[in-house]
Each structure stands twice: as structure tokens, then as C-alpha cells.
Design a protein around this motif. Structure first.
Motif, PDB file in Angstrom:
ATOM      1  N   LEU A  48      16.942  95.960  65.230  1.00  0.00           N
ATOM      2  CA  LEU A  48      16.244  95.898  63.948  1.00  0.00           C
ATOM      3  C   LEU A  48      14.763  96.185  64.122  1.00  0.00           C
ATOM      4  O   LEU A  48      14.208  95.967  65.195  1.00  0.00           O
ATOM      5  N   ARG A  49      14.157  96.648  63.035  1.00  0.00           N
ATOM      6  CA  ARG A  49      12.735  96.943  63.040  1.00  0.00           C
ATOM      7  C   ARG A  49      12.118  96.305  61.794  1.00  0.00           C
ATOM      8  O   ARG A  49      12.714  96.344  60.717  1.00  0.00           O
ATOM      9  N   ARG A  50      10.927  95.752  61.968  1.00  0.00           N
ATOM     10  CA  ARG A  50      10.225  95.157  60.837  1.00  0.00           C
ATOM     11  C   ARG A  50       9.279  96.205  60.260  1.00  0.00           C
ATOM     12  O   ARG A  50       8.464  96.784  60.963  1.00  0.00           O
ATOM     13  N   LYS A  51       9.445  96.454  58.973  1.00  0.00           N
ATOM     14  CA  LYS A  51       8.613  97.437  58.282  1.00  0.00           C
ATOM     15  C   LYS A  51       8.057  96.782  57.041  1.00  0.00           C
ATOM     16  O   LYS A  51       8.818  96.307  56.196  1.00  0.00           O
ATOM     17  N   ALA A  52       6.745  96.759  56.923  1.00  0.00           N
ATOM     18  CA  ALA A  52       6.088  96.156  55.757  1.00  0.00           C
ATOM     19  C   ALA A  52       6.610  94.742  55.510  1.00  0.00           C
ATOM     20  O   ALA A  52       6.870  94.343  54.374  1.00  0.00           O
ATOM     21  N   GLY A  53       6.836  93.994  56.618  1.00  0.00           N
ATOM     22  CA  GLY A  53       7.257  92.606  56.498  1.00  0.00           C
ATOM     23  C   GLY A  53       8.744  92.391  56.295  1.00  0.00           C
ATOM     24  O   GLY A  53       9.216  91.269  56.292  1.00  0.00           O
ATOM     25  N   ASN A  54       9.505  93.478  56.122  1.00  0.00           N
ATOM     26  CA  ASN A  54      10.952  93.341  55.937  1.00  0.00           C
ATOM     27  C   ASN A  54      11.695  93.891  57.146  1.00  0.00           C
ATOM     28  O   ASN A  54      11.312  94.919  57.701  1.00  0.00           O
ATOM     29  N   TRP A  55      12.772  93.208  57.529  1.00  0.00           N
ATOM     30  CA  TRP A  55      13.590  93.668  58.645  1.00  0.00           C
ATOM     31  C   TRP A  55      14.617  94.660  58.147  1.00  0.00           C
ATOM     32  O   TRP A  55      15.206  94.490  57.088  1.00  0.00           O
ATOM     33  N   GLU A  56      14.824  95.730  58.913  1.00  0.00           N
ATOM     34  CA  GLU A  56      15.876  96.697  58.594  1.00  0.00           C
ATOM     35  C   GLU A  56      16.615  97.039  59.874  1.00  0.00           C
ATOM     36  O   GLU A  56      16.058  96.962  60.967  1.00  0.00           O
ATOM     37  N   ILE A  57      17.877  97.428  59.726  1.00  0.00           N
ATOM     38  CA  ILE A  57      18.685  97.774  60.891  1.00  0.00           C
ATOM     39  C   ILE A  57      18.402  99.210  61.294  1.00  0.00           C
ATOM     40  O   ILE A  57      18.434 100.106  60.453  1.00  0.00           O
ATOM     41  N   VAL A  58      18.109  99.413  62.563  1.00  0.00           N
ATOM     42  CA  VAL A  58      17.904 100.757  63.086  1.00  0.00           C
ATOM     43  C   VAL A  58      19.251 101.323  63.540  1.00  0.00           C
ATOM     44  O   VAL A  58      19.633 102.430  63.192  1.00  0.00           O
ATOM     45  N   LEU A  59      19.974 100.537  64.315  1.00  0.00           N
ATOM     46  CA  LEU A  59      21.284 100.995  64.781  1.00  0.00           C
ATOM     47  C   LEU A  59      22.157  99.821  65.205  1.00  0.00           C
ATOM     48  O   LEU A  59      21.668  98.718  65.431  1.00  0.00           O
ATOM     49  N   CYS A  60      23.443 100.087  65.278  1.00  0.00           N
ATOM     50  CA  CYS A  60      24.407  99.126  65.813  1.00  0.00           C
ATOM     51  C   CYS A  60      25.030  99.736  67.056  1.00  0.00           C
ATOM     52  O   CYS A  60      25.275 100.937  67.109  1.00  0.00           O
ATOM     53  N   ALA A  61      25.270  98.895  68.053  1.00  0.00           N
ATOM     54  CA  ALA A  61      25.824  99.373  69.313  1.00  0.00           C
ATOM     55  C   ALA A  61      26.500  98.213  70.029  1.00  0.00           C
ATOM     56  O   ALA A  61      26.519  97.087  69.534  1.00  0.00           O
TER      57      ALA A  61
END
Length: 127
Positions: free
Chosen positions: A55-68
Motif C-alpha cells: 500500500l501507498r499513502r497518498k494525500a493522507g489516504n492509503w491505497e493498494i499498489v499491488l497484491c502478491a
């Protein structure tokens, strides 16, 4: 709070993943969560399946980059996913430490995810 209290970041990551993937009768177990800077690696299990999410935090929100599965445990894989080398190394060692206390059965479940699925591509409203 005591030492057992989880960092706020791990709590936020867990809540976000649960809100996306949890279904009635299909709880999502998210552990462990390793964090370095604006990046996190989370192990997850749901029913018979499991894996790891970057996951990556962008503008204070977490988002999923990839699953593995296991691939994403290595600093090299993290770097190729776009993470700066120093953070990739930290994240990799944090995860190894966090996973060292897990049972073999749990580790096997986290390893069961096959391949590497990008989640941050093409999620734009105009498409």
C-alpha cells in the motif's frame, strides 16, 4: 497506550483493507502490517486464501499498489514496484521481523497468492 498498542498507521491500513474486501460471513484478517514512510506491506487472509498487499499513502489516504504472495517480501521486488531503495530495504526487514512470529500454517496462507496483481493502474473516473 502500552507497547502492544498498534501504530495508528497499521490501524488505518487494516481498516481500509477490511472496508474494501470484507464480506458478510467472510472476515478479512489483516496481519501483520509493516510500515516504512508512506508505504506499508500487509498480510491478509480470507477463508482459504491469503496474500500480501503493498500500500501507498497518498494525500493522507492509503491505497493498494499491488497484491502478491512471497515475491513482494524482497526489497528488490519493492524497488521494482516504485519504492525508493532505502524504504524498500526498511519495509522488507520490518515485514520479516513482523512475520517471524507467525505460525507455519499462516505463512503458507500468505504465500498462497500466485502472481503479482497491480491494483493502481487504470482506476481513473474517465475510463
Amino acid at each position: 497506550g502500552g507497547l502492544s498498542a498498534e501504530p495508528q498507521v497499521a490501524v488505518a491500513v487494516r481498516a481500509m483493507l477490511k472496508s474494501m474486501f470484507e464480506k458478510p460471513g467472510m472476515p478479512l484478517i489483516v496481519e501483520p502490517v509493516a510500515v516504512a514512510g508512506d508505504y506499508a506491506l500487509a498480510g491478509w487472509e480470507q477463508g482459504e486464501t491469503g496474500g500480501r498487499a503493498l500500500l501507498r499513502r497518498k494525500a493522507g489516504n492509503w491505497e493498494i499498489v499491488l497484491c502478491a504472495g512471497d515475491e513482494i517480501r524482497e526489497a528488490q521486488a519493492l524497488r521494482s514496484a516504485g519504492i525508493p531503495a532505502d524504504l524498500a530495504a526498511t519495509l522488507s526487514s520490518e515485514l520479516a521481523q513482523a512475520e517471524s512470529g507467525l505460525s507455519r500454517a499462516k505463512l503458507e496462507k500468505l504465500s498462497s497468492f500466485k502472481g503479482l496483481v497491480r491494483m493502481d493502474q487504470g482506476q481513473h473516473p474517465h475510463q
